[in-house]
Design a protein around this motif. Structure first.
Motif, short mmCIF file in Angstrom:
data_model
loop_
_atom_site.label_atom_id
_atom_site.label_comp_id
_atom_site.label_asym_id
_atom_site.label_seq_id
_atom_site.Cartn_x
_atom_site.Cartn_y
_atom_site.Cartn_z
N GLY A 59 4.78 -0.13 -1.70
CA GLY A 59 4.61 0.94 -2.67
C GLY A 59 5.24 2.20 -2.17
O GLY A 59 6.15 1.82 -2.31
N ALA A 65 1.04 -1.39 -0.33
CA ALA A 65 0.50 -0.10 0.18
C ALA A 65 0.91 1.47 0.15
O ALA A 65 1.86 1.57 0.32
CB ALA A 65 -0.79 -0.19 1.46
N ASP A 66 0.57 1.94 -0.29
CA ASP A 66 0.91 3.36 -0.62
C ASP A 66 0.91 4.37 0.37
O ASP A 66 -0.19 3.87 1.29
CB ASP A 66 0.61 4.15 -1.66
CG ASP A 66 0.64 4.02 -2.81
OD1 ASP A 66 1.59 3.67 -3.03
OD2 ASP A 66 0.11 4.14 -4.06
#
Length: 370
Positions: free
Chosen positions: A257, A128-129
């Motif tokens: 990410g 995930a970012d």
């Protein structure tokens, strides 16, 4: 790296073009440069270029930021995936179908865009970012700096190198999803059957499961810890601009990410920023405004001398060229705009009143205003 062309130039439209004009220009160019129709060697790259221009200019927020900062600032705020994230190409895909063309989006922009452009394949397992923020002074924004930043994120487990398996053991096809990474659930309501597809909980969508879980990460393949980095903040950065740091987000088996850092610039006691220019207000007395003279005015680097000509009216604005903020897009610097305001004393001594009365008598009432 090749310099990007202006997005308006790419679509052949003026800066004030409406959203309908932008869409019309893109549809025309997309049909012209579709790889199934145009067999020129650079057709695919041309199609990518016009699609990127459309993704930015069709989004009000991205368009406003691009208009303000140009490519130099905008490219620091958005990755390629960010640019395309909320763009709807579904009606264009229908148009391609009418002409017998296939959809070029997922194959052209890579697996990470499969879900954005209607692809049916399972999205790769990227991490995930993450979002973070930092605050700097206006002086720091003008000079640029490397700033310490600490944030919490996950990394590949050093013991199993991200595999989730205890060293010496291996992974096998997940028995719950048979390697698909997804499981299907059926629910009946009378004669109707409803099906839902979810990510496999055992293998977390990877399609393979560990035989023996790593003791260092309990089979997750990752550990969580604080990261300390030096954030490179460019000179001239604007309040609210986001910096993109690739690969510094959460861990994922197919790649980490990204990290996005929003930079906030503190309010300054002397200056207000307008683009690359800085505005300041300096009070002066009536005698100086009438007779002229030299005053000191603030700049970010210290003080500067400013000549005030005789007969200067209140709220006159003077320009100190090149004393403002660095320009991210064009190079050089903006200016400092000095607004002089004539101060009127609230209390006068008897002597001062007499002198002002004598002054008024000397010039004659009919001479007012000057």
């Amino acid at each position: 790296m090749a310099t990007k062309r202006d997005y308006y130039e790419v679509l052949g439209i003026p800066k004030g073009a409406s959203k309908e004009d932008i869409k019309k220009a893109y549809r025309k160019l997309a049909l012209e440069w579709h790889p199934d129709r145009n067999k020129q060697p650079h057709a695919s790259e041309k199609f990518k270029e016009i699609s990127e221009a459309y993704a930015v200019l069709s989004d009000d927020q991205k368009r406003a930021q691009y208009d303000q900062f140009g490519h130099a600032g905008f490219d620091r705020m958005y990755s390629t995936e960010d640019i395309f994230r909320s763009t709807d190409f579904s009606d264009l895909e229908d148009l391609f179908g009418e002409f017998g063309f296939g959809s070029p989006f997922a194959s052209m922009f890579g697996p990470m865009f499969g879900s954005m452009f209607g692809g049916r394949g399972r999205r790769r397992n990227y991490g995930a970012d993450l979002e973070s923020s930092t605050e700097i002074t206006l002086e720091e924004a003008a000079e640029g700096l490397k700033k310490d930043l600490s944030y919490h994120h996950s990394k590949a487990c050093p013991k199993c190198q991200g595999s989730g398996s205890e060293p010496g053991s291996s992974r096998k096809t997940c028995p719950d999803c048979n390697g698909r990474g997804q499981v299907q659930h059926a629910r009946r309501a009378g004669p109707m059957a409803f099906y839902t597809v979810t990510t496999c909980g055992r293998c977390r969508g990877q399609g393979t499961a560990v035989e023996k879980e790593c003791k260092g990460c309990n089979g997750s393949g990752k550990i969580s810890e604080y990261e300390h980095i030096k954030l490179n903040i460019p000179p001239g950065i604007a309040n609210g601009m986001r910096l993109h740091l690739g690969g510094l987000g959460e861990y994922g088996p197919d790649g980490a990410g990204d990290l996005y850092v929003t930079v906030y610039v503190k309010e300054h006691p002397s200056f207000e920023r307008s683009g690359d220019d800085l505005w300041t207000t300096v009070p002066i007395g009536f005698p100086l405004a009438a007779m002229g003279g030299e005053i000191e005015v603030p700049t970010l680097s210290g003080k500067a001398k400013l000549h005030v000509p005789s007969g200067t009216a209140s709220h006159t604005v003077f320009r100190l060229k090149g004393e403002g903020m660095p320009r991210l897009q064009r190079g050089g610097k903006g200016d400092v705009m000095v607004r002089v305001v004539i101060e009127v004393p609230k209390k006068l001594s008897k002597k001062q009143k007499e002198l002002l009365a004598e002054f008024e008598k000397e010039i004659g009432k009919k001479s007012w205003p000057f």
